[in-house]
Design a protein around this motif. Structure first.
Motif, PDB file in Angstrom:
ATOM      1  N   GLU A 183      40.380  81.764 103.626  1.00 17.92           N
ATOM      2  CA  GLU A 183      41.022  80.310 103.905  1.00 17.92           C
ATOM      3  C   GLU A 183      40.225  79.481 102.990  1.00 17.92           C
ATOM      4  O   GLU A 183      40.781  78.403 102.226  1.00 17.92           O
ATOM      5  N   ALA A 184      38.998  79.494 103.282  1.00 17.58           N
ATOM      6  CA  ALA A 184      38.144  78.661 102.213  1.00 17.58           C
ATOM      7  C   ALA A 184      36.834  79.674 101.817  1.00 17.58           C
ATOM      8  O   ALA A 184      36.487  80.563 102.510  1.00 17.58           O
ATOM      9  N   ALA A 185      36.310  79.479 100.570  1.00 15.57           N
ATOM     10  CA  ALA A 185      35.083  80.336 100.178  1.00 15.57           C
ATOM     11  C   ALA A 185      33.867  79.948 101.163  1.00 15.57           C
ATOM     12  O   ALA A 185      33.798  78.962 101.718  1.00 15.57           O
ATOM     13  N   PRO A 186      33.048  81.098 101.145  1.00 20.86           N
ATOM     14  CA  PRO A 186      31.937  80.917 102.129  1.00 20.86           C
ATOM     15  C   PRO A 186      30.909  80.484 101.149  1.00 20.86           C
ATOM     16  O   PRO A 186      31.099  80.089  99.833  1.00 20.86           O
ATOM     17  N   ASP A 187      29.819  80.059 101.679  1.00 19.06           N
ATOM     18  CA  ASP A 187      28.579  79.598 100.934  1.00 19.06           C
ATOM     19  C   ASP A 187      28.309  80.576  99.764  1.00 19.06           C
ATOM     20  O   ASP A 187      27.777  81.781 100.360  1.00 19.06           O
ATOM     21  N   LEU A 188      28.428  80.181  98.524  1.00 20.55           N
ATOM     22  CA  LEU A 188      27.849  81.160  97.530  1.00 20.55           C
ATOM     23  C   LEU A 188      26.666  80.653  96.768  1.00 20.55           C
ATOM     24  O   LEU A 188      26.690  81.076  95.628  1.00 20.55           O
ATOM     25  N   GLY A 189      25.913  79.773  97.264  1.00 19.50           N
ATOM     26  CA  GLY A 189      24.550  79.461  96.823  1.00 19.50           C
ATOM     27  C   GLY A 189      24.524  77.813  96.692  1.00 19.50           C
ATOM     28  O   GLY A 189      25.375  77.086  97.495  1.00 19.50           O
ATOM     29  N   PRO A 190      23.315  77.541  96.279  1.00 23.90           N
ATOM     30  CA  PRO A 190      23.229  76.104  96.183  1.00 23.90           C
ATOM     31  C   PRO A 190      23.981  75.128  95.229  1.00 23.90           C
ATOM     32  O   PRO A 190      24.477  75.736  94.365  1.00 23.90           O
ATOM     33  N   ALA A 191      24.097  73.913  95.827  1.00 22.43           N
ATOM     34  CA  ALA A 191      25.030  72.972  95.056  1.00 22.43           C
ATOM     35  C   ALA A 191      24.312  72.789  93.474  1.00 22.43           C
ATOM     36  O   ALA A 191      23.260  73.069  93.487  1.00 22.43           O
ATOM     37  N   GLY A 192      25.262  72.854  92.567  1.00 17.62           N
ATOM     38  CA  GLY A 192      24.835  72.651  91.166  1.00 17.62           C
ATOM     39  C   GLY A 192      24.853  73.938  90.384  1.00 17.62           C
ATOM     40  O   GLY A 192      24.734  73.745  89.138  1.00 17.62           O
ATOM     41  N   ASN A 193      24.879  75.181  90.891  1.00 15.69           N
ATOM     42  CA  ASN A 193      24.854  76.338  90.436  1.00 15.69           C
ATOM     43  C   ASN A 193      26.204  76.718  89.599  1.00 15.69           C
ATOM     44  O   ASN A 193      26.840  75.909  90.030  1.00 15.69           O
ATOM     45  N   GLN A 194      26.203  77.698  88.507  1.00 23.78           N
ATOM     46  CA  GLN A 194      27.359  77.869  87.948  1.00 23.78           C
ATOM     47  C   GLN A 194      27.966  78.864  88.850  1.00 23.78           C
ATOM     48  O   GLN A 194      27.392  79.895  89.352  1.00 23.78           O
ATOM     49  N   LEU A 195      29.191  79.118  88.823  1.00 25.29           N
ATOM     50  CA  LEU A 195      29.864  79.933  89.417  1.00 25.29           C
ATOM     51  C   LEU A 195      31.232  80.529  88.668  1.00 25.29           C
ATOM     52  O   LEU A 195      31.822  79.895  87.988  1.00 25.29           O
ATOM     53  N   THR A 196      31.216  81.656  88.578  1.00 26.39           N
ATOM     54  CA  THR A 196      32.203  82.477  87.668  1.00 26.39           C
ATOM     55  C   THR A 196      33.363  82.722  88.196  1.00 26.39           C
ATOM     56  O   THR A 196      33.617  82.936  89.178  1.00 26.39           O
ATOM     57  N   VAL A 197      34.895  82.145  87.586  1.00 28.33           N
ATOM     58  CA  VAL A 197      35.850  82.109  88.442  1.00 28.33           C
ATOM     59  C   VAL A 197      37.038  82.267  87.497  1.00 28.33           C
ATOM     60  O   VAL A 197      36.911  82.164  86.235  1.00 28.33           O
TER      61      VAL A 197
END
Length: 181
Positions: free
Chosen positions: A51-65
């Motif tokens: 439904e919503a993504a879980p915490d995937l790390g600290p704010a400002g990090n890069q996330l591959t999508v």
């Protein structure tokens, strides 16, 4: 990376970028710098709709999508007469009424033994978006000669809001975020 989380969201705001940010917040993906990739699912990954993504790390990090995104604004009304759609005619002006388009963004995935595929589509009609996703997954698996029997589709929809911007997103987030610096 073992899990790719697929989450969607809708946002409404006074600017296109703010509505996109609100849609990302609805999917809990608003605090990352998104890095888009093409649509191959690594063989060792599992894909999970959430439904919503879980915490995937600290704010400002890069996330591959992989991302499907559609935004419409106040000037994106459709004229039935010009667009070829059926609509009630305005008796006084003999012009078809204008309406705000719906917003639909969809992401489908196909997996099996080995790697898999994502396919992203946007539009106004969620059924059309689903059909085009299925056709795209068929074409992609045929092109690669891959057997991909396990398939799912996630479509986010919203009615466009008068005088504001509306965005729908569906995002496949690959694993955890990573430091950008």
């Amino acid at each position: 990376m073992n899990t790719i989380h697929v989450a969607g969201g809708v946002g409404v705001a006074d600017t296109a970028m703010a509505s996109y940010d609100a849609a990302l917040a609805d999917a809990n993906l608003h605090n990352y710098n998104l890095v888009a990739v093409s649509s191959v699912v690594p063989a060792e990954a599992t894909v999970e709709a959430v439904e919503a993504a879980p915490d995937l790390g600290p704010a400002g990090n890069q996330l591959t999508v992989v991302e499907a995104r559609r935004t419409v604004g106040p000037d994106d009304a459709v004229d039935f007469r010009e667009g070829g759609r059926a609509g009630a005619e305005d008796a006084e002006s003999k012009r078809a009424p204008r309406r705000r388009p719906d917003v639909a963004a969809g992401l489908g995935w196909a997996t099996g033994p080995g790697p898999g595929l994502f396919y992203e589509v946007t539009g106004e009609d969620p059924d059309d978006v689903r059909e085009r996703i299925e056709a795209g997954l068929d074409a992609g698996s045929d092109l690669r000669d891959w057997e991909l029997p396990d398939r799912e589709v996630h479509v986010e929809t919203a009615a466009a809001t008068p005088d504001r911007f509306t965005t729908a997103v569906v995002i496949a987030a690959y694993g955890e975020s990573e430091p950008i610096l």
